[in-house]
Enzyme design. Structure first.
Site, PDB file in Angstrom:
ATOM      1  N   ARG A  20       1.159 -15.324   4.338  1.00 56.88           N
ATOM      2  CA  ARG A  20       0.379 -15.332   5.579  1.00 56.88           C
ATOM      3  C   ARG A  20      -1.095 -15.649   5.348  1.00 56.88           C
ATOM      4  NH1 ARG A  20       2.007 -10.207   9.185  1.00 56.88           N
ATOM      5  NH2 ARG A  20       0.941 -11.491  10.733  1.00 56.88           N
ATOM      6  N   LYS A  59     -17.006  15.036  17.541  1.00 55.67           N
ATOM      7  CA  LYS A  59     -16.331  13.785  17.888  1.00 55.67           C
ATOM      8  C   LYS A  59     -15.073  14.035  18.721  1.00 55.67           C
ATOM      9  CE  LYS A  59     -17.916  10.710  14.237  1.00 55.67           C
ATOM     10  NZ  LYS A  59     -17.504   9.734  13.191  1.00 55.67           N
ATOM     11  N   HIS A  69       4.118 -20.520  -1.741  1.00 51.87           N
ATOM     12  CA  HIS A  69       3.008 -19.665  -1.323  1.00 51.87           C
ATOM     13  C   HIS A  69       2.184 -19.154  -2.512  1.00 51.87           C
ATOM     14  CE1 HIS A  69       4.586 -19.890   2.675  1.00 51.87           C
ATOM     15  NE2 HIS A  69       5.691 -19.230   2.372  1.00 51.87           N
ATOM     16  N   PRO A 113      -1.076  -3.512   2.575  1.00 50.97           N
ATOM     17  CA  PRO A 113      -0.970  -2.579   1.449  1.00 50.97           C
ATOM     18  C   PRO A 113      -2.048  -1.503   1.517  1.00 50.97           C
ATOM     19  CG  PRO A 113      -0.741  -4.833   0.702  1.00 50.97           C
ATOM     20  CD  PRO A 113      -1.149  -4.904   2.137  1.00 50.97           C
ATOM     21  N   GLU A 114      -1.647  -0.275   1.204  1.00 50.42           N
ATOM     22  CA  GLU A 114      -2.593   0.831   1.236  1.00 50.42           C
ATOM     23  C   GLU A 114      -3.045   1.165  -0.181  1.00 50.42           C
ATOM     24  OE1 GLU A 114      -1.649   4.052   3.793  1.00 50.42           O
ATOM     25  OE2 GLU A 114      -0.631   2.781   5.256  1.00 50.42           O
TER      26      GLU A 114
END
Length: 296
Positions: free
Chosen positions: A126, A169, A104, A2-3
């Site tokens: 997970r 960079k 879960h 998830p962001e």
């Protein structure tokens, strides 16, 4: 994983049930997730009132009376479910489906709120998520937070800020944007989307967006605006769905918009007049979606 917009949407979805409620009991159904729970975690949080829910990067922050804060990370597959006697709600509908099986359900927060009892359940097939507890006044120095860069939603994120980090960079631009020391909470999906919006290739060196004097080029200013806009749009999409779209199974319909490049390999580029095709490449083990024709 998830962001930031998904985590922010989860925070907004949990707030009505949790903020101001008494956390009567924290039920742990296993000793660990990705990491072991802190010693006496259940004892430390039980019987405390929840003052507020916040977010830093991709971490959910649950502030308790007395100055402690629960840190929760959803990992790859974690989600919260609210059960209050009505249809259960799972705040945050993610690009990759969340688990539904009760086997879960690893953590249950038993709450007593203004509207009666409720349960907030953490489900994680997970088990890559985790929870911790620390003091609010030392949060900034916590190992999870002390090296984080600025938020993509804050006013500090501007072209000059990124120029100072990108100057000289040779690192690929996408990798630089995913570095949490540069921008906190920005993830793979929305980096791809922001780069497409700004017409920049994920493969070009980050330093090419900075001039010889260390000043941001116009391209970096455009990218900064695109980052802020795509995150704001994603959060807004989640917010409107929170108000308007709850499916019969309790799943909230956040982020039902269509991505412009992410997960669209082989499809036409949506840039007007481009005529290119979305391509997938792998960078540092992660899929990158972009249009080689219009992103330079």
């Amino acid at each position: 994983m998830p962001e930031l917009p998904e985590v922010e949407t989860v925070r907004r979805g949990l707030t009505p049930a949790m903020e101001g409620a008494l956390l009567v009991r924290a039920e742990l159904r296993r000793p660990d997730l990705r990491f072991p729970f802190p010693a006496d975690f259940s004892t430390l949080v039980s019987g405390r009132r929840i003052i507020s829910l916040g977010r830093r990067a991709k971490y959910l922050l649950i502030d308790l009376e007395g100055g402690d804060v629960i840190i929760a990370h959803l990992g790859m597959s974690g989600s919260f479910r609210v059960e209050d006697g009505t249809a259960p709600e799972t705040p945050g509908d993610f690009h990759h489906p969340r688990g539904k099986s009760e086997k879960h359900d690893h953590v249950v927060f038993h709450l007593e709120g203004l509207n009666g009892p409720a349960r907030v359940i953490y489900n994680d097939p997970r088990r890559f998520g985790f929870m911790d507890i620390t003091r609010r006044d030392t949060l900034a120095s916590h190992a999870f937070f002390r090296d984080l860069g600025e938020e993509p939603t804050g006013n500090v994120l501007d072209a000059a800020y990124l120029a100072a980090r990108f100057a000289g960079k040779a690192q690929p631009l996408k990798s630089a944007l995913l570095d949490q020391k540069n921008i906190a909470g920005l993830g793979n999906i929305y980096v791809c989307e922001a780069l497409w919006r700004s017409g920049l290739s994920p493969l070009r060196a980050a330093g090419t967006l900075v001039d010889a004097n260390g000043k941001p080029r116009q391209t970096l200013a455009l990218l900064t605006e695109a980052i802020r806009a795509v995150i704001a749009d994603a959060i807004a999409a989640g917010g409107s769905s929170l108000r308007d779209h709850i499916q019969t199974d309790g799943t909230l319909g956040y982020f039902q918009h269509s991505f412009s490049v992410y997960d669209r390999e082989g499809e036409p580029c949506r840039t007007p007049g481009c005529g290119g095709t979305v391509t997938r490449v792998v960078q540092a083990g992660r899929s990158t979606f972009h249009c080689p024709k219009c992103q330079k």
